[in-house]
Design a protein around this motif. Structure first.
Motif, PDB file in Angstrom:
ATOM      1  N   MET A   1       8.840   3.139   0.532  1.00 39.94           N
ATOM      2  CA  MET A   1       8.382   3.812   1.885  1.00 39.94           C
ATOM      3  C   MET A   1       7.986   2.551   2.687  1.00 39.94           C
ATOM      4  N   ALA A   2       8.479   2.368   3.806  1.00 41.51           N
ATOM      5  CA  ALA A   2       8.398   1.290   4.755  1.00 41.51           C
ATOM      6  C   ALA A   2       6.742   1.530   5.110  1.00 41.51           C
ATOM      7  N   ILE A   3       6.226   0.194   5.647  1.00 42.46           N
ATOM      8  CA  ILE A   3       4.882   0.319   6.320  1.00 42.46           C
ATOM      9  C   ILE A   3       4.948  -0.258   7.782  1.00 42.46           C
ATOM     10  N   LEU A   4       4.563   0.069   8.821  1.00 44.84           N
ATOM     11  CA  LEU A   4       4.328  -0.309  10.026  1.00 44.84           C
ATOM     12  C   LEU A   4       3.342  -1.534  10.174  1.00 44.84           C
ATOM     13  N   ALA A   5       3.859  -2.273  11.352  1.00 41.66           N
ATOM     14  CA  ALA A   5       2.891  -3.497  11.674  1.00 41.66           C
ATOM     15  C   ALA A   5       1.516  -2.940  12.200  1.00 41.66           C
ATOM     16  N   SER A   6       1.579  -1.695  12.629  1.00 41.04           N
ATOM     17  CA  SER A   6       0.166  -0.994  13.224  1.00 41.04           C
ATOM     18  C   SER A   6      -0.770  -0.651  12.180  1.00 41.04           C
ATOM     19  N   ASP A   7       0.330  -0.038  11.219  1.00 40.52           N
ATOM     20  CA  ASP A   7      -0.669   0.293   9.701  1.00 40.52           C
ATOM     21  C   ASP A   7      -1.361  -0.953   9.291  1.00 40.52           C
ATOM     22  N   ILE A   8      -0.618  -2.043   8.943  1.00 45.30           N
ATOM     23  CA  ILE A   8      -1.224  -3.298   8.495  1.00 45.30           C
ATOM     24  C   ILE A   8      -2.543  -3.782   9.413  1.00 45.30           C
ATOM     25  N   GLU A   9      -2.457  -3.667  10.803  1.00 46.12           N
ATOM     26  CA  GLU A   9      -3.215  -3.991  11.510  1.00 46.12           C
ATOM     27  C   GLU A   9      -4.447  -3.151  11.498  1.00 46.12           C
ATOM     28  N   THR A  10      -4.279  -1.930  11.390  1.00 45.74           N
ATOM     29  CA  THR A  10      -5.331  -0.929  11.233  1.00 45.74           C
ATOM     30  C   THR A  10      -6.145  -1.268   9.897  1.00 45.74           C
ATOM     31  N   LEU A  11      -5.548  -1.612   8.653  1.00 45.05           N
ATOM     32  CA  LEU A  11      -6.353  -2.162   7.399  1.00 45.05           C
ATOM     33  C   LEU A  11      -7.140  -3.101   7.873  1.00 45.05           C
ATOM     34  N   ILE A  12      -6.462  -4.338   8.444  1.00 44.96           N
ATOM     35  CA  ILE A  12      -7.235  -5.668   8.561  1.00 44.96           C
ATOM     36  C   ILE A  12      -8.535  -5.216   9.476  1.00 44.96           C
TER      37      ILE A  12
ATOM     38  N   ASP B   1      10.823  -4.773  10.193  1.00 46.36           N
ATOM     39  CA  ASP B   1      11.849  -4.259   9.044  1.00 46.36           C
ATOM     40  C   ASP B   1      10.996  -3.602   8.378  1.00 46.36           C
ATOM     41  N   GLY B   2       9.871  -3.252   8.313  1.00 48.10           N
ATOM     42  CA  GLY B   2       9.152  -2.374   7.281  1.00 48.10           C
ATOM     43  C   GLY B   2       8.965  -3.081   6.159  1.00 48.10           C
ATOM     44  N   ALA B   3       8.961  -4.259   5.735  1.00 53.02           N
ATOM     45  CA  ALA B   3       8.646  -5.036   4.686  1.00 53.02           C
ATOM     46  C   ALA B   3       8.143  -6.580   4.685  1.00 53.02           C
ATOM     47  N   HIS B   4       8.553  -7.262   5.730  1.00 55.22           N
ATOM     48  CA  HIS B   4       8.161  -8.466   6.059  1.00 55.22           C
ATOM     49  C   HIS B   4       7.147  -8.645   7.395  1.00 55.22           C
ATOM     50  N   PHE B   5       6.130  -9.329   7.398  1.00 58.07           N
ATOM     51  CA  PHE B   5       5.486  -9.366   8.366  1.00 58.07           C
ATOM     52  C   PHE B   5       4.821 -10.592   8.528  1.00 58.07           C
ATOM     53  N   ALA B   6       4.330 -11.025   9.695  1.00 61.36           N
ATOM     54  CA  ALA B   6       3.350 -11.986   9.681  1.00 61.36           C
ATOM     55  C   ALA B   6       1.872 -11.555  10.539  1.00 61.36           C
ATOM     56  N   ALA B   7       0.918 -12.169   9.959  1.00 67.06           N
ATOM     57  CA  ALA B   7      -0.247 -11.702  10.544  1.00 67.06           C
ATOM     58  C   ALA B   7      -1.091 -12.919  10.936  1.00 67.06           C
ATOM     59  N   GLU B   8      -1.807 -13.036  12.083  1.00 64.76           N
ATOM     60  CA  GLU B   8      -2.836 -13.952  12.352  1.00 64.76           C
ATOM     61  C   GLU B   8      -4.147 -13.338  12.567  1.00 64.76           C
ATOM     62  N   VAL B   9      -5.177 -13.836  11.526  1.00 67.40           N
ATOM     63  CA  VAL B   9      -6.430 -13.075  11.774  1.00 67.40           C
ATOM     64  C   VAL B   9      -7.533 -14.171  11.912  1.00 67.40           C
TER      65      VAL B   9
ATOM     66  N   ASN C   1       5.732  -1.987  -6.633  1.00 70.52           N
ATOM     67  CA  ASN C   1       5.499  -0.621  -6.131  1.00 70.52           C
ATOM     68  C   ASN C   1       4.689  -0.938  -4.786  1.00 70.52           C
ATOM     69  N   GLY C   2       4.493  -2.131  -4.412  1.00 67.27           N
ATOM     70  CA  GLY C   2       3.755  -2.396  -2.993  1.00 67.27           C
ATOM     71  C   GLY C   2       4.683  -1.914  -1.859  1.00 67.27           C
ATOM     72  N   GLU C   3       4.316  -1.359  -0.792  1.00 69.81           N
ATOM     73  CA  GLU C   3       4.889  -1.101   0.239  1.00 69.81           C
ATOM     74  C   GLU C   3       5.263  -2.276   1.225  1.00 69.81           C
TER      75      GLU C   3
END
Length: 78
Positions: free
Chosen positions: A1-12, A27-35, A64-66
């Motif tokens: 199951m793919a994850i969205l950038a917005s999902d990651i942002e919400t968790l952070i 792409d649902g699997a590879h992201f870059a984040a700045e916090v 098994n990680g998204e």
């Protein structure tokens, strides 16, 4: 199951409500984040990044990680 950038942002943001958060990737699997967050002050880079990974609540855990890959930058506000 793919994850969205917005999902990651919400968790952070849930873990760091006052942070400046930017998440890129579509792409649902590879992201870059700045916090950027004041709570990082006095912590080394590893401690800062561990705190962010903990906020992802297992989304990067093993096969098994998204979330397959996250290029993470953490900073203290200037």
């Amino acid at each position: 199951m793919a994850i969205l950038a917005s999902d990651i942002e919400t968790l952070i943001r849930d873990a760091f409500p006052n942070a400046q958060v930017t998440v890129q990737g579509d792409d649902g699997a590879h992201f870059a984040a700045e916090v950027i967050d004041e709570s990082f002050r006095g912590k080394n880079r590893v401690q800062q990044q561990r705190a962010v990974y903990a906020a992802l609540k297992g989304k990067m855990d093993g096969a098994n990680g998204e979330l397959h890959a996250l290029a993470l930058t953490t900073k203290v506000p200037e």
